[in-house]
Write an enzyme that holds these catalytic residues in place. Structure first.
Site, short mmCIF file in Angstrom:
data_model
loop_
_atom_site.label_atom_id
_atom_site.label_comp_id
_atom_site.label_asym_id
_atom_site.label_seq_id
_atom_site.Cartn_x
_atom_site.Cartn_y
_atom_site.Cartn_z
N CYS A 277 0.84 -1.20 0.00
CA CYS A 277 0.00 0.00 0.00
C CYS A 277 0.87 1.24 0.00
O CYS A 277 2.01 1.21 0.47
CB CYS A 277 -0.88 0.04 1.24
SG CYS A 277 -1.92 -1.40 1.43
N THR A 278 0.31 2.31 -0.50
CA THR A 278 0.96 3.62 -0.40
C THR A 278 -0.10 4.61 0.06
O THR A 278 -1.14 4.75 -0.59
CB THR A 278 1.54 4.06 -1.75
OG1 THR A 278 2.46 3.07 -2.22
CG2 THR A 278 2.27 5.40 -1.60
N ARG B 180 8.71 1.93 -3.13
CA ARG B 180 7.65 2.81 -3.65
C ARG B 180 7.71 4.17 -2.97
O ARG B 180 7.15 5.14 -3.44
CB ARG B 180 6.28 2.17 -3.40
CG ARG B 180 5.99 0.98 -4.31
CD ARG B 180 4.87 0.13 -3.75
NE ARG B 180 5.33 -0.69 -2.65
CZ ARG B 180 4.74 -0.74 -1.46
NH1 ARG B 180 3.66 -0.05 -1.22
NH2 ARG B 180 5.23 -1.51 -0.49
#
Lengths: 253, 122
Positions: free
Chosen positions: A1-2, A191
């Site tokens: 997730c970001t 990320r």
């Protein structure tokens, strides 16, 4: 997730996330994608929780899951949760629960309780920081006033770190993926730096839900595990959710 | 390290409003009425999404059965999950029972789906 929480030049707060899930849960060779990631997409729903015909909070959920991973309490705060991996993980919490130690809270139930019952950023922050959990987690919280944004890094028993927005020191956004902020991300799964680089390129004066969507659409922030993107603004409880696809070439995680 | 990432691309711009190959659609909206008894709150959602939920759970079971052939582990987990349900707090326990009842998914599967996060943090 970001997850991203950020403040524009006028003091308006934005909160957005990519929900990534399904790593190692089966690879579909034909479609070059993670099986569970693809199967979860039709389950994504936007929910408005109402009491006395009034919306108390909104969330983006998987149908059948009653906890909260992304939500907004209109006019009060926004909240997302990112997975935090640890050897001292949730399986130990489950074991403790089965053996009778039940003073911890299930992650999804805590976020649901916070969105349902907390009426301010400060109250939500305190509950997320102080409640004993069954599993470690990152809570990303945004408020309704300038400077109200933080990432709470949780172990099962304690808060390890609270990272606040600090406009005076130039911290106008916070990016959380699935790594402690004081440690480098896994070299195969970075990320965090691409997202930070894109936000710095956008600059605070150009910040909007549209430009945050650009960040969340940039590979590898967008990857084969990405199920959906949610954009939220606390004013009026604005939320938008879009199902995502990552065409080749695309990072598998 | 960033420069060496083969999947890395330049920062995208003007991708909003969403369209094109990275966009797969919007999602439906439902109202959850908290004034209803917990057992009934999710009925509308689950009436529409029961097939999709069962498909996800079946795939997870298939995956488990590939690692542990004979379905004994999957069956055991399902039984344990039903036992776990009785210890979950109100109103979550009743909501999970309502979801299982409306969707036709087994109670064990719905419990497992709701504690997936705790399992996957290792």
């Amino acid at each position: 997730c970001t997850s991203i929480v950020a403040e524009d030049k006028t003091g308006k707060l934005y909160h957005a996330r990519n929900l990534d899930f399904g790593l190692f849960l089966g690879w579909d060779i034909k479609n070059s994608s993670w099986t569970i990631t693809q199967l979860l997409k039709p389950l994504v729903v936007a929910l408005a929780f109402q009491r006395n015909n009034k919306t108390i909070f909104k969330s983006t959920n998987f149908a059948g899951y009653i906890g909260m991973l992304s939500g907004v309490r209109p006019g009060a705060f926004t909240l997302t949760m990112n997975e935090r991996f640890s050897i001292d993980g949730g399986y130990l919490g489950i074991l403790e629960w089965i053996l009778g130690r039940r003073d911890g809270m299930w992650m999804g139930f805590l976020t649901r309780a916070v969105l349902e019952n907390s009426t301010s950023y400060e109250e939500a922050k305190e509950k997320l920081a102080k409640t004993r959990l069954l599993a470690p987690a990152y809570f990303i919280l945004g408020g309704n006033k300038p400077g109200q944004g933080c990432v709470i890094t949780r172990s099962r028993a304690a808060t390890l770190d609270i990272w606040d927005l600090d406009i005076k020191q130039g911290t106008w956004f916070l990016v959380e993926t699935n790594y402690d902020r004081w440690k480098p991300p896994l070299f195969l799964d970075n990320r965090r730096d691409p997202a930070k680089q894109c936000l710095n390129q956008i600059k605070q004066e150009n910040l909007s839900l549209a430009t945050i969507y650009d960040v969340l659409s940039t590979k590898p922030v967008l990857n084969k595990l990405t199920v959906y993107t949610t954009l939220m603004a606390v004013d009026g409880g604005h939320t938008e959710t879009y199902l995502r696809e990552c065409p080749e070439p695309c990072c598998p995680w | 390290a960033l420069a060496g990432d083969p999947f890395r691309e330049d920062c995208r711009n003007k991708t909003y409003p969403p369209s094109g190959p990275t966009y797969k659609g919007t999602v439906p909206t439902y109202i959850i009425n908290l004034d209803l008894p917990p057992y009934k709150r999710w009925a509308n959602v689950m009436n529409d999404k029961k097939t999709e939920l069962k498909k996800v759970m079946q795939n997870i079971k298939n995956l488990v059965n590939k690692f542990f052939p004979g379905s004994k582990i999957a069956d055991l987990v399902e039984v344990k999950m039903v036992h776990l349900l009785s210890s979950l707090p109100h109103p979550f326990r009743e909501e999970i029972e309502g979801i299982a009842n409306t969707s036709g998914a087994s109670l064990g599967d719905v419990v497992l789906f709701n504690i997936f996060y705790e399992i996957f943090t290792v």
